[in-house]
Structure formats: C-alpha cells, structure tokens
Write a protein that holds these residues in place. Structure first.
Motif, PDB file in Angstrom:
ATOM      1  N   SER A  10      43.002   3.530 -37.921  1.00  0.00           N
ATOM      2  CA  SER A  10      41.800   4.146 -37.365  1.00  0.00           C
ATOM      3  C   SER A  10      40.819   3.103 -36.845  1.00  0.00           C
ATOM      4  O   SER A  10      40.126   3.340 -35.862  1.00  0.00           O
ATOM      5  CB  SER A  10      41.119   5.029 -38.418  1.00  0.00           C
ATOM      6  N   ARG A  40      36.567  10.564 -47.420  1.00  0.00           N
ATOM      7  CA  ARG A  40      36.881   9.879 -46.162  1.00  0.00           C
ATOM      8  C   ARG A  40      37.731  10.755 -45.248  1.00  0.00           C
ATOM      9  O   ARG A  40      37.573  10.719 -44.024  1.00  0.00           O
ATOM     10  CB  ARG A  40      37.593   8.554 -46.464  1.00  0.00           C
ATOM     11  N   MET A  41      38.619  11.540 -45.835  1.00  0.00           N
ATOM     12  CA  MET A  41      39.421  12.457 -45.024  1.00  0.00           C
ATOM     13  C   MET A  41      38.528  13.424 -44.250  1.00  0.00           C
ATOM     14  O   MET A  41      38.697  13.622 -43.039  1.00  0.00           O
ATOM     15  CB  MET A  41      40.381  13.235 -45.926  1.00  0.00           C
ATOM     16  N   ALA A  42      37.556  14.014 -44.932  1.00  0.00           N
ATOM     17  CA  ALA A  42      36.678  14.992 -44.295  1.00  0.00           C
ATOM     18  C   ALA A  42      35.811  14.345 -43.212  1.00  0.00           C
ATOM     19  O   ALA A  42      35.620  14.911 -42.128  1.00  0.00           O
ATOM     20  CB  ALA A  42      35.798  15.655 -45.345  1.00  0.00           C
ATOM     21  N   ILE A  58      36.348  11.393 -41.499  1.00  0.00           N
ATOM     22  CA  ILE A  58      37.143  10.936 -40.359  1.00  0.00           C
ATOM     23  C   ILE A  58      37.599  12.123 -39.517  1.00  0.00           C
ATOM     24  O   ILE A  58      37.706  12.029 -38.287  1.00  0.00           O
ATOM     25  CB  ILE A  58      38.349  10.106 -40.832  1.00  0.00           C
ATOM     26  N   ALA A  59      37.849  13.263 -40.151  1.00  0.00           N
ATOM     27  CA  ALA A  59      38.245  14.455 -39.400  1.00  0.00           C
ATOM     28  C   ALA A  59      37.157  14.878 -38.416  1.00  0.00           C
ATOM     29  O   ALA A  59      37.449  15.445 -37.353  1.00  0.00           O
ATOM     30  CB  ALA A  59      38.573  15.594 -40.363  1.00  0.00           C
ATOM     31  N   ALA A 118      31.640   7.116 -44.064  1.00  0.00           N
ATOM     32  CA  ALA A 118      33.007   7.062 -44.586  1.00  0.00           C
ATOM     33  C   ALA A 118      33.257   5.727 -45.283  1.00  0.00           C
ATOM     34  O   ALA A 118      33.932   5.664 -46.322  1.00  0.00           O
ATOM     35  CB  ALA A 118      34.013   7.265 -43.455  1.00  0.00           C
ATOM     36  N   ARG A 178      42.734   9.798 -30.594  1.00  0.00           N
ATOM     37  CA  ARG A 178      42.614  10.890 -31.563  1.00  0.00           C
ATOM     38  C   ARG A 178      43.907  11.137 -32.336  1.00  0.00           C
ATOM     39  O   ARG A 178      43.880  11.675 -33.437  1.00  0.00           O
ATOM     40  CB  ARG A 178      42.142  12.160 -30.852  1.00  0.00           C
ATOM     41  N   LEU A 199      43.585   8.784 -35.175  1.00  0.00           N
ATOM     42  CA  LEU A 199      42.590   9.300 -36.123  1.00  0.00           C
ATOM     43  C   LEU A 199      43.154  10.459 -36.935  1.00  0.00           C
ATOM     44  O   LEU A 199      42.887  10.591 -38.133  1.00  0.00           O
ATOM     45  CB  LEU A 199      41.331   9.737 -35.377  1.00  0.00           C
ATOM     46  N   GLY A 200      43.927  11.322 -36.272  1.00  0.00           N
ATOM     47  CA  GLY A 200      44.559  12.422 -36.987  1.00  0.00           C
ATOM     48  C   GLY A 200      45.527  11.931 -38.050  1.00  0.00           C
ATOM     49  O   GLY A 200      45.587  12.483 -39.161  1.00  0.00           O
ATOM     50  N   ASP A 222      45.226   9.108 -39.581  1.00  0.00           N
ATOM     51  CA  ASP A 222      44.384   8.549 -40.642  1.00  0.00           C
ATOM     52  C   ASP A 222      43.916   9.647 -41.594  1.00  0.00           C
ATOM     53  O   ASP A 222      43.896   9.456 -42.824  1.00  0.00           O
ATOM     54  CB  ASP A 222      43.177   7.834 -40.024  1.00  0.00           C
ATOM     55  N   VAL A 223      43.543  10.784 -41.053  1.00  0.00           N
ATOM     56  CA  VAL A 223      43.139  11.916 -41.891  1.00  0.00           C
ATOM     57  C   VAL A 223      44.267  12.308 -42.845  1.00  0.00           C
ATOM     58  O   VAL A 223      44.052  12.533 -44.040  1.00  0.00           O
ATOM     59  CB  VAL A 223      42.731  13.115 -41.013  1.00  0.00           C
TER      60      VAL A 223
END
Length: 425
Positions: free
Chosen positions: A43, A98-100, A102-103, A122, A178, A181-182, A184-185
């Motif tokens: 990410s 962090r999941m929430a 970064i989403a 995050a 993206r 990033l997805g 990473d989530v």
C-alpha cells in the motif's frame, strides 16, 4: 500458564526452523506478520502513485510516504497502551482498525488532504501492534529459540519490503493503485483472523491494579531502557546502525542517476541498490542464526557493529552501481547477523510487564533516526558529490561504532534488568 522466556525450552533440543514451525502459535504470528508487512509495503508504494496521479505533486506524493513515520513520534506512548491489554487483543484490534481505515482510501474522488489524514490515523495503530508482537514472541518460543525466531521475523520484514514495494509499484502503474489498496485491506483481515484463531488468550501484563498514568508508564519504559547498561548499549548500537544503514536505500534514486547519467539503466541501478540491503539482511540473518552457536553470537557483536558501516566506505571512490549494490549487500548481510542477535538479547534482558514499552522506545527511535539520516544526507548530497557524502558518512559511522563497542558490556547471556520489576508505580 505462559512460558517464561528465560527458562522455557519447549523440549526441542537445539533451535531449528523445524522446531520453530512446529509451534502452532508461532506459525500463526509469523504468517500474520508476513502478510501484514506485505500489505503495508504494497500500500505504501501504491499510495504514493495514487497521490501523485491525483495531485501531480512530487511533494504530496513524498508526504504520503513520509506520513508513515509520524505516528512513531508518539510510539512509546502508544506502545504503553499495548501493555495495558492482552497482546493478542491489541494485535487483532490494530489490524481491524487499519483494515477499516485503508478501505476508506478506495472511495473514489477523495481529496488528497483527507487521504493523508487517513494514512496518519491508520499509522497510529502500528506502534502498539508491533510492540505487542515483539513482546509476545518470547512467550511463544522460549529462550532457546528466541534468537532464531527473531532472525526469521526480521528477515521476513526485509523480504516483504522488497516484494511489497515491487508488487505495489507494478500494480499501481500497470493497473490501478486501488487494486493494491484492496489487497492491503485483505491482508489486515487475514492477519487478524490468523492471530484470533492461532494464538490463545493471555492476560494483560499491566492489569488495572498496576496502572498509573499513561505518561508515567511510558516514562518507566524510557528509564528502564536507558538506565540498564546492557539495554542502553544495545539501543545505542541499533540506532547507530540505523543511521548509517538507511542511507543507500534513501539516496538510491539520486545515486543511480549520478552513477549512470543520461542512461535508461538508472532505474535498474536504483532497484539493485535498494534491493541489495534487504537481500543481504535476509541471507545474513538466516546463515548467522543457523551456523553460529548462540554463545559465539554475543562475542561477535562488537566486530559486526564496526564492520557494518566500514563495508560502505569504498563508495567514496564513486564505483559503478553494481559494485555499490555489492557493498550494500555485504553491509546488509552484516546487519542481518547483528540486529536479530541484539533484538533477542534485548528481549531477554527486559522483564515481564515492560517489553511492549521497551520495544516502543526502540521502534520509535529507529523510525526517527531513519528519517533524520535520510534528510541530513539528502541535504549534504545537494551540495557535495553523493559518493563523497556516503563514504565520509560511513567513515564517521565506523568511528562512532568503534567508540561504542569499546564500552560494550562483557557478559554472557543477558538477565532481566535488575530492579525493573520493583520500579515504583
């Protein structure tokens, strides 16, 4: 009852990779950590590209990368929080947080300032999660296996850095940031699930009855680290290694261009220089942990500490990039042999109830010294030839290391810091 890292051996004889991965809880933490780091570096690379595409600003793109350092300014304070709650819970909550966050970066047309704010928020979850993970490790593997486990954790970090940066940049350029990033989530979700399913609950090391003010608890961590001779010596070496080890990576882009001006191979040269250190670290960490007996590792620390910056001194002559990469790889190999040993000795010398705070002090110091070293050498390289800057910087590092190791404590395996458990609360 949790195993005591100063006495537990888990009845496996000599520490081996096989004996480590037979431990279910260690497997879960190791895989969760590796997946977590891969997503983090993935990410970081993607966000810099995304911010640049949206803003067309090199400054904002660099800021999106540098914002990851900022939470570590208050890292010791955040790490003290990890001592108040079970380590397992801290790791899970940090991953889900962090999941929430970064989403949210997947939302289209988000303003760049808001993106930077989300990245900062995050990043605040990283210090307590990392401190909790480091503090939990000796409880999972015991004293005998700790040096090897530490080496594996740190080499995994270096491997994830190379793969994550490469994959993140490739996905961001070839497809879309993206997607990275997805991914990473998802890595944060998988990491939380692995820890939740693979690590058994343990009580907090600093329960309600032992708590005071958070700032006071943070101060206790600082006092422990810097008042104990062995701990103080270890962190001094670690910070000094960081100051001189990060420079090739931080200046790789300019170094490659200066070494091959006007040639398209400069991108390849940059990649060689940046990847050489982590590659050497992985190789050194594995070989040193497996081939050198534990009783000899501590004796070699002073020699490794001095040789690390000394190996980069020939760069003062401005050699071609492949030769520079070879020097950086050798320096990285030395770091891979040195740092896991110091990390394990540091962990063994810190008493129960203080590990997360102690690791918070070290983690924050490493991040701040990295940032400072890159900024200072970057400013110097704007006014002087880059090879000269790196060469003289490395000579200075060798001199500083020599002065530090002359007062290195002459002792065997570390014992817990005396009196720490009786520190006034």
């Amino acid at each position: 009852m949790a195993n005591d890292p100063r006495t537990a051996t888990h009845s496996g004889g000599n520490a081996t990779f096989r004996s480590l991965f037979r431990l279910r809880e260690y497997r879960a933490v190791y895989l969760a950590t590796l997946i977590n780091w891969l997503g983090d570096y993935l990410s970081r690379a993607a966000v810099t590209v995304l911010v640049y595409h949206k803003s067309q600003s090199v400054l904002l793109s660099a800021a999106s990368f540098a914002v990851g350092f900022l939470p570590w300014i208050v890292g010791p304070l955040l790490s003290a929080i990890a001592e108040r709650y079970p380590y397992r819970r801290v790791m899970i909550v940090a991953d889900l947080t962090r999941m929430a966050l970064i989403a949210l970066l997947l939302v289209p047309h988000m303003p760049v300032p808001l993106m930077l704010l989300i990245l900062l928020l995050a990043g605040l979850a990283a210090p307590p999660a990392q401190a909790a993970r480091s503090a939990l490790l000796p409880e999972l593997v015991g004293r005998e296996r700790l040096p090897l486990a530490t080496a594996l954790q740190q080499t995994a970090s270096q491997t994830a850095q190379v793969v994550g940066y490469l994959a993140g940049a490739t996905l961001a350029v070839a497809l879309t940031p993206r997607i990275a990033l997805g991914l990473d989530v998802l890595t944060f979700l998988f990491s939380a699930l692995l820890v939740a399913s693979g690590v058994r609950p343990r009580p907090a090391t600093n329960p309600d009855s032992g708590r005071t003010h958070l700032l006071r608890e943070t101060g206790e961590g600082f006092r422990l680290v810097f008042s104990h001779p062995l701990l103080r010596s270890i962190v001094t070496v670690v910070f000094t290694v960081t100051v001189f080890a990060i420079v090739p990576e931080g200046l790789a882009a300019a170094w490659a261009v200066e070494g091959t001006p006007g040639h398209s191979s400069s991108n390849l040269d940059q990649g060689l220089i940046m990847a050489a250190g982590p590659f050497g670290f992985v190789l050194g960490g594995i070989l040193f942990s497996r081939l050198v007996p534990a009783h000899r590792r501590a004796r070699l620390v002073p020699y490794l500490a001095v040789s690390m910056p000394l190996l980069l001194v020939p760069s003062i002559f401005g050699p071609p990039a492949p030769f520079v990469a070879a020097l950086v790889m050798l320096s990285g190999l030395t770091q891979g042999a040195l740092l896991p040993t110091l990390n394990a000795n540091f962990t063994l010398a810190v008493p129960d109830g203080y590990r997360a705070r102690a690791f918070g002090v070290v983690g924050s110091g490493v991040q701040v010294t990295q940032f400072t070293a890159v900024i200072v050498t970057g400013l110097l390289a704007d006014h002087f030839r880059l090879p000269l800057v790196v060469g003289l910087w490395s000579i200075g590092g060798a001199v500083v290391m020599l002065l530090i190791v002359l007062s290195w404590p002459r002792q065997g395996l570390p014992e817990p810091a005396a009196g720490a458990g009786r520190m006034e609360r």
